[in-house]
Scaffold this active site. Structure first.
Site, mmCIF file in Angstrom:
data_model
loop_
_atom_site.group_PDB
_atom_site.id
_atom_site.type_symbol
_atom_site.label_atom_id
_atom_site.label_comp_id
_atom_site.label_asym_id
_atom_site.label_seq_id
_atom_site.Cartn_x
_atom_site.Cartn_y
_atom_site.Cartn_z
ATOM 1 N N TYR A 77 -13.910 12.140 -12.779
ATOM 2 C CA TYR A 77 -12.700 11.401 -13.142
ATOM 3 C C TYR A 77 -12.232 11.882 -14.508
ATOM 4 O O TYR A 77 -12.981 11.830 -15.480
ATOM 5 C CB TYR A 77 -13.044 9.910 -13.172
ATOM 6 C CG TYR A 77 -11.913 8.944 -13.401
ATOM 7 C CD1 TYR A 77 -11.334 8.266 -12.344
ATOM 8 C CD2 TYR A 77 -11.455 8.673 -14.693
ATOM 9 C CE1 TYR A 77 -10.313 7.334 -12.552
ATOM 10 C CE2 TYR A 77 -10.435 7.754 -14.905
ATOM 11 C CZ TYR A 77 -9.871 7.088 -13.828
ATOM 12 O OH TYR A 77 -8.868 6.177 -14.038
ATOM 13 N N SER A 117 -4.944 10.081 -13.070
ATOM 14 C CA SER A 117 -3.529 10.149 -12.704
ATOM 15 C C SER A 117 -3.290 10.850 -11.367
ATOM 16 O O SER A 117 -2.154 11.183 -11.033
ATOM 17 C CB SER A 117 -2.726 10.862 -13.804
ATOM 18 O OG SER A 117 -3.202 12.178 -14.015
ATOM 19 N N SER A 118 -4.338 11.052 -10.589
ATOM 20 C CA SER A 118 -4.192 11.674 -9.270
ATOM 21 C C SER A 118 -3.221 10.887 -8.402
ATOM 22 O O SER A 118 -3.250 9.656 -8.368
ATOM 23 C CB SER A 118 -5.548 11.744 -8.563
ATOM 24 O OG SER A 118 -5.395 12.113 -7.200
ATOM 25 N N ARG A 138 9.011 3.581 -10.367
ATOM 26 C CA ARG A 138 8.328 3.584 -9.071
ATOM 27 C C ARG A 138 7.454 2.346 -8.922
ATOM 28 O O ARG A 138 7.461 1.674 -7.882
ATOM 29 C CB ARG A 138 7.487 4.862 -8.981
ATOM 30 C CG ARG A 138 6.782 5.141 -7.640
ATOM 31 C CD ARG A 138 5.456 4.422 -7.460
ATOM 32 N NE ARG A 138 4.547 4.503 -8.582
ATOM 33 C CZ ARG A 138 3.563 5.383 -8.699
ATOM 34 N NH1 ARG A 138 3.390 6.290 -7.774
ATOM 35 N NH2 ARG A 138 2.742 5.341 -9.753
ATOM 36 N N GLY A 145 -18.462 21.306 -8.486
ATOM 37 C CA GLY A 145 -19.081 21.171 -9.789
ATOM 38 C C GLY A 145 -18.176 20.374 -10.711
ATOM 39 O O GLY A 145 -17.042 20.034 -10.354
ATOM 40 N N GLY A 198 -13.432 18.776 -8.114
ATOM 41 C CA GLY A 198 -14.705 18.096 -8.325
ATOM 42 C C GLY A 198 -15.655 18.151 -7.157
ATOM 43 O O GLY A 198 -16.655 17.435 -7.138
ATOM 44 N N TYR A 226 10.831 19.387 -4.834
ATOM 45 C CA TYR A 226 10.102 18.142 -5.075
ATOM 46 C C TYR A 226 10.985 17.026 -4.540
ATOM 47 O O TYR A 226 12.085 16.795 -5.046
ATOM 48 C CB TYR A 226 9.879 18.009 -6.577
ATOM 49 C CG TYR A 226 8.928 16.942 -7.041
ATOM 50 C CD1 TYR A 226 7.723 17.282 -7.639
ATOM 51 C CD2 TYR A 226 9.237 15.593 -6.933
ATOM 52 C CE1 TYR A 226 6.850 16.316 -8.122
ATOM 53 C CE2 TYR A 226 8.370 14.611 -7.398
ATOM 54 C CZ TYR A 226 7.178 14.982 -7.993
ATOM 55 O OH TYR A 226 6.319 14.025 -8.459
#
Length: 559
Positions: A134, A138-139, A399, A270, A267, A461
């Protein structure tokens, strides 16, 4: 030999992070503004969903207790567990607002140095405990949320304590940086040396270097240095079988790149603990200009000419009519092209003038009647560009406000070749628009902007906004998102340009990824993480590589 100097620390007052939504807690819109915003979307709810008090949210009882040797690094406090349950995607925000935190980690681990990471992985492999790295959370693709069986337990490995700039090579313009440093802190520590990483994703304030590297993040530059890959010199990664450190050189042709294996690995292979990053002199000369177009295809043709011109603007953002209206920079069905140029050494007026000529040649007119007037201090900025930037930084908070009003407000991004761009744009609006109408019963809104552009294609986008039925928001968005991935695949576009794969993009990534490469990736997972503890379910299936296998003895960081 390059002169290596230690970086001076820089203190910064950090805003209190929102546990349920984007960014800073005090920047979230109040109820009254949520209602006013929702009133702009036909069919939105009349009242906002309340924000739960994290102290009253029911969390599952922790299934594991920390071993004595690691207890000082671990926390099962409700605030820590709740804030590490999800990332910051629309579906994450909605579930947090509902208090649905069944996926909360059993413990949050706060390592203070690399050896702590080594020790945590050693313990976790032996205890069959899942470890989810972590950065700053902000994923927006489910990258930090574990969705599988609980096995021996789940811990979130928060790398915020690894936040130092260890060395700065002022001659070679590079720095050795720990993975947990936040964007603003990193820039503050480079500024006294006249240097910058110059990587500014929208999440800049709330994301870390390690997160950028693990997700192959896209940043400030719309051309040339678009991804963090371009700025990476070497990596140091802790894996369950040893520490992997690549050679620090400007370039190498010695076989497949070891860094490329870990860049974008999210992640699963590693834990990135530090990296040597390429820096730049801080820009002193800047200028920007904006142009309006009556026809989006003509604007896209202008962007293609600019991308293929070799002028390489730092900023080249094309907003379609819906996006331009939403940002408040243009109306009347007009598109807006925002251009920016910068240099650390030379005035940029001539380069901006050349870019302006290309925009005019394709039917663009200067926004506000000016082509941009760079100031003597190099901080030139036209009003449309400034307005767009403000709206861009504010958008995640809007949002969240719309989510509280049961309005679907979410994005997906991609990249394709120029020959496919027009057809993709139309298909998203027509085909996906039909799905939005069918799912929500309302017309909805689909906007688009080009965030990055290349000589061979753009990175569109898309934003989808539509009223949803309260209680059915997630099911409705999941159906729309699945349809969006089908449209991208049908038009030869990538499932993601810079948001990473996570768990949300897995179906599209599985189709896009060549099977021989998938086999190689799974083999790498088995070799580097034989117990299968690292972020299972991201990039590929999350089964243990070898059930019940005792992990091999491993070496410490200095061996």
């Amino acid at each position: 030999m390059a002169e290596i100097t230690p970086a001076a620390p820089a203190a910064r007052t950090r805003p209190r992070r929102s546990w349920w939504g984007w960014g800073a807690e005090d920047r979230a819109l109040p109820d009254s503004e949520c209602v006013a915003l929702g009133a702009l979307v036909p069919g939105a709810a009349d009242t906002p969903l309340p924000v739960p008090d994290v102290r009253s949210v029911e969390l599952p009882k922790p299934r594991i207790s920390p071993p004595a040797s690691l207890a000082h690094l671990m926390s099962d406090a409700p605030q820590d567990r709740a804030s590490h349950t999800y990332g910051k995607a629309y579906r994450d925000v909605v579930r947090a607002l509902r208090g649905e935190l069944g996926a909360a980690p059993d413990q949050v681990v706060y390592p203070r140095g690399e050896q702590d990471v080594v020790d945590v992985l050693d313990w976790a492999a032996g205890a069959d405990v899942v470890v989810v790295p972590y950065g700053a959370g902000s994923s927006v693709v489910g990258g930090v949320e574990y969705r599988g069986d609980r096995r021996g337990g789940v811990v979130s490995l928060d790398l915020a304590g690894l936040d130092r700039v260890l060395d700065i090579d002022t001659v070679g313009r590079a720095a050795r940086i720990q993975a947990g440093v936040l964007g603003p802190d990193l820039e503050a520590r480079l500024r006294p040396h006249g240097l910058t990483l110059r990587h500014f994703p929208q999440s800049f304030e709330f994301s870390t270097l390690g997160g950028w590297l693990a997700t192959r993040a896209g940043g400030h530059y719309a051309t040339l240095l678009t991804h963090i890959d371009d700025l990476t010199q070497s990596l140091r990664v802790v894996t369950p079988v040893g520490v992997n450190e690549s050679l620090r050189v400007p370039g190498s042709g010695a076989g497949p790149s070891p860094d490329r294996l870990f860049l974008g690995s999210e992640g699963t292979l590693g834990v990135i603990t530090e990296a040597w990053m390429r820096l730049q002199d801080r820009p002193r000369h800047k200028a920007s200009a904006s142009f309006v177009f009556g026809d989006f295809k003509a604007a896209a043709a202008a962007v293609r000419a600019i991308a293929q011109s070799g002028l390489n603007p730092a900023n080249c953002r094309l907003l379609d009519p819906g996006e331009a209206a939403l940002a408040g920079v243009a109306g009347g069905g007009r598109s807006v092209l925002v251009l920016g140029v910068e240099s650390a050494h030379f005035p940029v007026d001539d380069r901006l003038a050349e870019l302006a000529t290309l925009a005019r040649d394709h039917g663009g007119s200067p926004a506000g009647g000016t082509a941009g007037r760079p100031s003597a201090g190099g901080a030139g900025d036209d009003s449309a560009a400034g307005a767009w930037r403000s709206a861009f930084l504010r958008m995640p908070y809007l949002r969240d406000a719309l989510a509280r009003m049961s309005v679907i407000s979410e994005t997906f991004e991609t990249a394709c070749t120029w020959g496919r761009a027009d057809a993709l744009y139309e298909a998203v609006h027509w085909d996906l628009g039909a799905v939005v109408r069918e799912v929500t019963g309302a017309e909805g809104m689909i906007n688009c902007r080009f965030t990055h552009v290349y000589p061979d294609g753009p990175a569109p986008y898309f934003t989808v906004i539509a009223a949803a039925r309260r209680g059915s928001e997630l099911a409705m968005w999941d159906e729309i998102k699945a349809a969006a991935m089908e449209v991208l695949g049908a038009h030869g576009a990538t499932v993601t340009h810079h948001h990473a794969v996570g768990r949300d993009h897995r179906p599209g990534y599985d189709r896009q990824r060549p099977e021989p490469f998938a086999r190689a990736l799974r083999a790498a997972k088995g070799a580097l993480d034989p117990a299968g503890i690292l972020n299972p379910g991201v990039l590929f299936d999350g089964e243990r590589s070898r059930a019940g296998r005792t992990p091999p003895a491993r070496r410490g960081q200095n061996e």
